[in-house]
Scaffold this motif. Sequence first.
Motif, PDB file in Angstrom:
ATOM      1  N   SER A  11       0.856  -1.188   0.000  1.00 14.15           N
ATOM      2  CA  SER A  11       0.000   0.000   0.000  1.00 14.15           C
ATOM      3  C   SER A  11       0.893   1.239   0.000  1.00 14.15           C
ATOM      4  CB  SER A  11      -0.874  -0.009   1.250  1.00 14.15           C
ATOM      5  OG  SER A  11      -1.360   1.294   1.465  1.00 14.15           O
TER       6      SER A  11
ATOM      7  N   TYR B 138      -2.848  17.682  -4.669  1.00 15.67           N
ATOM      8  CA  TYR B 138      -2.774  16.587  -3.681  1.00 15.67           C
ATOM      9  C   TYR B 138      -2.473  17.062  -2.255  1.00 15.67           C
ATOM     10  CZ  TYR B 138      -2.642  13.968  -8.013  1.00 15.67           C
ATOM     11  OH  TYR B 138      -2.959  13.468  -9.254  1.00 15.67           O
TER      12      TYR B 138
ATOM     13  N   SER C  32      -0.096   4.358   0.685  1.00 12.76           N
ATOM     14  CA  SER C  32      -0.577   5.432   1.548  1.00 12.76           C
ATOM     15  C   SER C  32       0.446   5.724   2.657  1.00 12.76           C
ATOM     16  CB  SER C  32      -1.918   5.015   2.148  1.00 12.76           C
ATOM     17  OG  SER C  32      -2.381   6.059   2.936  1.00 12.76           O
ATOM     18  N   GLY C  33       0.885   6.966   2.742  1.00 10.32           N
ATOM     19  CA  GLY C  33       1.844   7.363   3.784  1.00 10.32           C
ATOM     20  C   GLY C  33       3.299   7.039   3.456  1.00 10.32           C
TER      21      GLY C  33
ATOM     22  N   ARG D 189      -1.865   7.565  -5.321  1.00 10.63           N
ATOM     23  CA  ARG D 189      -2.052   6.396  -4.457  1.00 10.63           C
ATOM     24  C   ARG D 189      -1.705   6.681  -3.003  1.00 10.63           C
ATOM     25  NH1 ARG D 189      -1.327   5.241  -9.473  1.00 10.63           N
ATOM     26  NH2 ARG D 189      -2.393   3.450 -10.416  1.00 10.63           N
ATOM     27  N   GLY D 190      -1.511   7.961  -2.675  1.00 11.02           N
ATOM     28  CA  GLY D 190      -1.378   8.328  -1.257  1.00 11.02           C
ATOM     29  C   GLY D 190       0.035   8.552  -0.759  1.00 11.02           C
TER      30      GLY D 190
ATOM     31  N   ARG E 192       2.399  17.175   0.545  1.00  8.80           N
ATOM     32  CA  ARG E 192       2.600  15.878  -0.125  1.00  8.80           C
ATOM     33  C   ARG E 192       3.700  15.907  -1.187  1.00  8.80           C
ATOM     34  NH1 ARG E 192      -2.102  13.096  -1.069  1.00  8.80           N
ATOM     35  NH2 ARG E 192      -0.770  11.566  -2.075  1.00  8.80           N
TER      36      ARG E 192
END
Length: 256
Positions: free
Chosen positions: A2, A53, A4-5, A28-29, A57
Motif C-alpha cells: 500500500s 494533492y 498510503s503514507g 495512491r497516497g 505531499r
Amino acid sequence: MSLSGKVALVTGAAQGLGKAFSEALLKRGAKVCLADVQSPLGEATTTEFQQEYGKDRALFVKCDVSSVSELQTTFTKLLSEYGQLDIMINNAGIMDEHNPARMVDINLTGVIMGTNMAVDVMSKEKGGQGGIIINVASTAGITPRAFFTPAYTGTKFGVAGFTRSWSYNPYVKKMGLRFACLCPAFTATDILNPMGTLYPVDAEKITQMIGINEIPAVVAGFIQLVEDEQCNGAVMTITAQEGIQFYKKPLALSKM
Ligand SMILES: NC(=O)c1ccc[n+]([C@@H]2O[C@H](COP(=O)([O-])OP(=O)(O)OC[C@H]3O[C@@H](n4cnc5c(N)ncnc54)[C@H](O)[C@@H]3O)[C@@H](O)[C@H]2O)c1
Ligand SMILES: CCCCC[C@H](O)/C=C/C=C\C/C=C\C/C=C\CCCC(=O)O
C-alpha cells in the motif's frame, strides 16, 4: 504494497516519465520529493501537484544527479521534511551522443550514487524501513538494438547490470529491500527530440517499425513493480508492440 503514507524520491521528475511516475505515486497516497536539475520547471510541476494533492505531499529539490554533494543535500532535505524514504526512483537521464562523458555521469554514475545513498537510508540494517529501488534503464539496456545510440546504450546496459547485481545480493532480504529495472522502449517524451542529430534517422520509419509507447502504458508497468512485493530482480520491458514483459528473473538466493 500500500502506498498510503509512503515517501518516494523521484529524480528527473520535472517532466516526462519522472513527472508521470510522481503523479501516479501521489494519486495512491504517497508523499513525493521531486528532484530535477531544471529548477523553474521542477518548481512549477511541484506547485501543480501541491495544489492537487496537498501542500505537504510534494517537495521540490533542485538536484543534478551527477553531483554527489547535490544528491546528498537532496537526501538530507527529504529526510528533514518527511523523516523516511520507502521508494527510490532513479529516473533522470539524457540522450546526447555528442557528450558521452556527461551522459555516463548522469545516466549511470547518477543512478549508482542515488541507489547507494538510498540503500544507506532505507536498509532495515541501518535503521530504515526497507522498500523498493527502481532504476530506469531502457530496452536499449538489454539489447543493443538502438544502434544509432551506442554510448546511450552503454549507459543503459550499465544501469541494468548494476540493478540486477544489487538484486542478487544475498543480504537484500535482511535489508528489506527490493530492486527492479524498468526498461521502456521509445516513449512519447522530449528525450526523443534529438532523434537523428548524430546520424540521419528516419523517425517515421522507426515509429512504424518499433512503435512509440504512450506515457500511461509505462506508468502502469511502473506501478506494478512498486506494488508487487515479489518483484526483486525484475527487469521489465515495455514496448508498444508487446506491452509489459519480463526479461530475466533473479537467481534463487537459496542456491547461493
Ligand atoms: N522516452 C523514451 O523513449 C525513453 C525510453 C527508455 C528509457 N527512457 C529513460 O526514461 C528516463 C526519463 O526520460 P524521459 O523520457 O522522461 O525524458 P525527459 O527528457 O522528458 O525527462 C528527463 C528528465 O530528467 C531531468 N534531468 C536531466 N539531467 C538531469 C540531471 N543531471 N539531474 C537531474 N535531473 C536531470 C530533465 O530535466 C528531465 O526533467 C531517462 O532515464 C530515459 O533514458 C526514456
Ligand atoms: C528500441 C530502442 C528504444 C530505446 C529508447 C531509448 O531509451 C530512448 C532513446 C532516446 C532518444 C532516441 C534518439 C535517437 C535514436 C535513433 C534511433 C534508434 C534506432 C532504434 C533501433 O536501433 O532499433
